[in-house]
Structure formats: C-alpha cells, structure tokens
Design a protein around this motif. Structure first.
Motif, short mmCIF file in Angstrom:
data_model
loop_
_atom_site.label_atom_id
_atom_site.label_comp_id
_atom_site.label_asym_id
_atom_site.label_seq_id
_atom_site.Cartn_x
_atom_site.Cartn_y
_atom_site.Cartn_z
N LEU A 13 0.84 -1.22 0.03
CA LEU A 13 0.08 -0.05 -0.24
C LEU A 13 0.99 1.26 0.13
CD1 LEU A 13 -2.68 -0.97 2.81
CD2 LEU A 13 -2.83 -1.13 0.19
N ARG A 14 0.46 2.29 -0.82
CA ARG A 14 1.25 3.44 -0.60
C ARG A 14 0.30 4.29 0.51
NH1 ARG A 14 1.05 8.39 -4.29
NH2 ARG A 14 3.11 9.22 -3.77
N VAL A 15 0.91 4.82 1.41
CA VAL A 15 0.50 5.32 2.85
C VAL A 15 0.98 6.75 3.03
CG1 VAL A 15 -0.01 5.04 4.98
CG2 VAL A 15 0.09 3.31 3.59
N GLY A 16 0.16 7.74 3.22
CA GLY A 16 0.50 8.96 3.37
C GLY A 16 0.10 9.31 4.93
N ILE A 17 1.08 9.92 5.67
CA ILE A 17 0.73 10.34 6.88
C ILE A 17 0.84 11.63 7.15
CG2 ILE A 17 1.08 10.01 9.54
CD1 ILE A 17 1.91 7.19 8.84
N ARG A 18 -0.22 12.56 7.68
CA ARG A 18 -0.05 13.80 7.88
C ARG A 18 0.02 14.14 9.47
NH1 ARG A 18 -4.08 18.23 7.99
NH2 ARG A 18 -4.59 16.96 9.64
N PRO A 19 1.06 14.56 10.25
CA PRO A 19 1.01 14.61 11.49
C PRO A 19 -0.15 15.71 11.96
CG PRO A 19 3.42 15.27 10.63
CD PRO A 19 2.35 15.10 9.45
N GLY A 20 -0.34 15.45 13.32
CA GLY A 20 -1.64 16.25 13.82
C GLY A 20 -1.71 16.12 15.19
N ASP A 21 -3.01 16.56 15.70
CA ASP A 21 -3.08 16.64 17.19
C ASP A 21 -3.35 15.05 17.72
OD1 ASP A 21 -3.98 16.79 19.73
OD2 ASP A 21 -5.59 18.21 19.32
N LYS A 22 -2.52 14.53 18.37
CA LYS A 22 -2.63 13.22 19.00
C LYS A 22 -3.45 13.04 20.24
CE LYS A 22 2.01 11.98 17.26
NZ LYS A 22 1.57 11.17 15.87
N SER A 23 -4.04 13.94 20.69
CA SER A 23 -5.09 13.90 21.64
C SER A 23 -6.38 13.69 20.79
CB SER A 23 -5.31 15.11 22.62
OG SER A 23 -5.63 16.18 21.66
N GLN A 24 -6.49 13.73 19.92
CA GLN A 24 -7.63 13.36 18.88
C GLN A 24 -7.50 12.09 18.07
OE1 GLN A 24 -8.74 16.64 16.28
NE2 GLN A 24 -8.49 18.00 17.79
N ALA A 25 -8.61 11.26 17.95
CA ALA A 25 -8.62 9.88 17.05
C ALA A 25 -7.90 10.50 15.53
CB ALA A 25 -9.89 9.54 16.76
N PRO A 26 -7.35 9.77 14.92
CA PRO A 26 -6.58 10.07 13.59
C PRO A 26 -8.06 9.80 12.53
CG PRO A 26 -5.88 7.98 14.15
CD PRO A 26 -6.69 8.39 15.39
N LEU A 27 -7.62 10.75 11.66
CA LEU A 27 -8.85 10.76 10.50
C LEU A 27 -8.07 9.79 9.18
CD1 LEU A 27 -10.99 11.64 8.77
CD2 LEU A 27 -9.20 13.53 7.94
N LEU A 28 -8.98 8.48 9.09
CA LEU A 28 -8.33 7.71 8.10
C LEU A 28 -8.96 7.80 6.84
CD1 LEU A 28 -6.99 4.99 7.53
CD2 LEU A 28 -9.02 3.81 8.43
N LEU A 29 -8.60 7.93 5.86
CA LEU A 29 -8.86 8.37 4.49
C LEU A 29 -8.44 7.14 3.42
CD1 LEU A 29 -8.01 12.07 4.29
CD2 LEU A 29 -10.24 11.05 4.71
N PHE A 30 -9.30 6.78 2.57
CA PHE A 30 -9.21 5.66 1.72
C PHE A 30 -9.07 6.46 0.40
CE2 PHE A 30 -11.25 3.75 5.12
CZ PHE A 30 -11.21 2.23 5.03
N ASN A 31 -8.26 6.57 -0.42
CA ASN A 31 -8.03 7.18 -1.55
C ASN A 31 -8.49 6.14 -2.79
OD1 ASN A 31 -7.43 9.32 -2.97
ND2 ASN A 31 -5.35 8.46 -3.82
N GLY A 32 -9.20 6.45 -3.69
CA GLY A 32 -9.22 5.75 -4.87
C GLY A 32 -9.98 6.79 -6.08
N ILE A 33 -10.69 5.96 -6.99
CA ILE A 33 -11.33 6.37 -8.08
C ILE A 33 -10.22 7.20 -8.85
CG2 ILE A 33 -13.14 7.55 -9.11
CD1 ILE A 33 -14.57 7.26 -6.45
N GLY A 34 -9.14 6.58 -9.14
CA GLY A 34 -8.00 7.10 -10.09
C GLY A 34 -7.39 8.29 -9.77
N ALA A 52 -3.70 12.82 10.23
CA ALA A 52 -4.42 12.01 9.09
C ALA A 52 -3.63 11.07 8.38
CB ALA A 52 -4.87 13.11 7.83
N ILE A 53 -4.49 9.72 8.33
CA ILE A 53 -3.76 8.49 7.64
C ILE A 53 -4.49 8.30 6.46
CG2 ILE A 53 -3.25 6.21 7.70
CD1 ILE A 53 -3.59 6.66 10.92
N ILE A 54 -3.81 8.28 5.17
CA ILE A 54 -4.37 8.02 4.03
C ILE A 54 -3.72 7.08 3.06
CG2 ILE A 54 -3.32 10.06 2.90
CD1 ILE A 54 -5.78 10.43 1.13
N PHE A 55 -4.31 6.19 2.53
CA PHE A 55 -3.80 5.02 1.64
C PHE A 55 -4.39 5.04 0.19
CE2 PHE A 55 -6.58 2.58 3.98
CZ PHE A 55 -7.02 1.40 3.09
N ASP A 56 -3.72 4.66 -0.97
CA ASP A 56 -4.15 4.45 -2.20
C ASP A 56 -4.76 2.97 -1.88
OD1 ASP A 56 -3.51 6.66 -3.16
OD2 ASP A 56 -1.52 6.13 -3.93
N VAL A 57 -6.07 2.61 -2.14
CA VAL A 57 -6.52 1.38 -1.96
C VAL A 57 -5.85 0.55 -3.43
CG1 VAL A 57 -8.91 2.06 -1.18
CG2 VAL A 57 -8.46 1.97 -3.63
#
Length: 91
Positions: A13-34, A52-57
């Motif tokens: 998987l190609r994964v991107g992680i954007r740092p942020g406020d660790k006191s909050q639950a992370p935002l998980l994004l699925f990247n798709g549709i070209g 934020a955690i995002i990955f190319d499906v």
C-alpha cells in the motif's frame, strides 16, 4: 505529509501520514477512483486537527492491484491491519 510504501497483509500500500493533534483520534481516508494521495493534500491543509492517515486502495495511485478483486469487507480488514501496524498512535 510523509508518503511511503508499506506491506500490509501481503498487499503493498502507498500510505501518507500527516502529523496532527495526537489527543484526537486520527482521520483515516481511503483514496481511490483514479486519484493519488497528493490530490488530497489541499483538503488536509485546511483540516487543522488530528493526524491524518490516507492510503491508495489496491489498484489505485501508487498501490499495486490486488491478486484477486477485493470485497468491501477485505478493504476493512486491510485498513485494520494498517492501523495495527502503525501502532497505538492510530487508535
């Protein structure tokens, strides 16, 4: 955003992680549709807050296609494995 390849459950998987406020639950994004992860960066730039955690499906962007077509439940399992691999910060 830090972007790299990770082996998760036998799938690369190609994964991107954007740092942020660790006191909050992370935002998980699925990247798709070209698209690719970089196209989401402007959105993340205006979303101040959690990590934020995002990955190319599989088969999209920089993630190679799966060996066989996948079902939604398999994508959920793959996402859970990715979060487990990333450790406690992703919970």
């Amino acid at each position: 955003m830090k972007i790299g390849l990770r082996e998760v459950g036998g799938q690369t998987l190609r994964v991107g992680i954007r740092p942020g406020d660790k006191s909050q639950a992370p935002l998980l994004l699925f990247n798709g549709i070209g698209a690719n992860i970089e196209l989401v960066e402007p959105l993340l730039d205006i979303l101040d807050g959690p990590e934020a955690i995002i990955f190319d499906v599989p088969g999209v962007g920089g993630s190679p296609p799966p060996r066989v077509p996948y079902r939604p439940w398999q994508l959920v399992r793959l996402s859970a494995r990715l979060l487990d691999q990333l450790g406690p910060r992703s919970r």
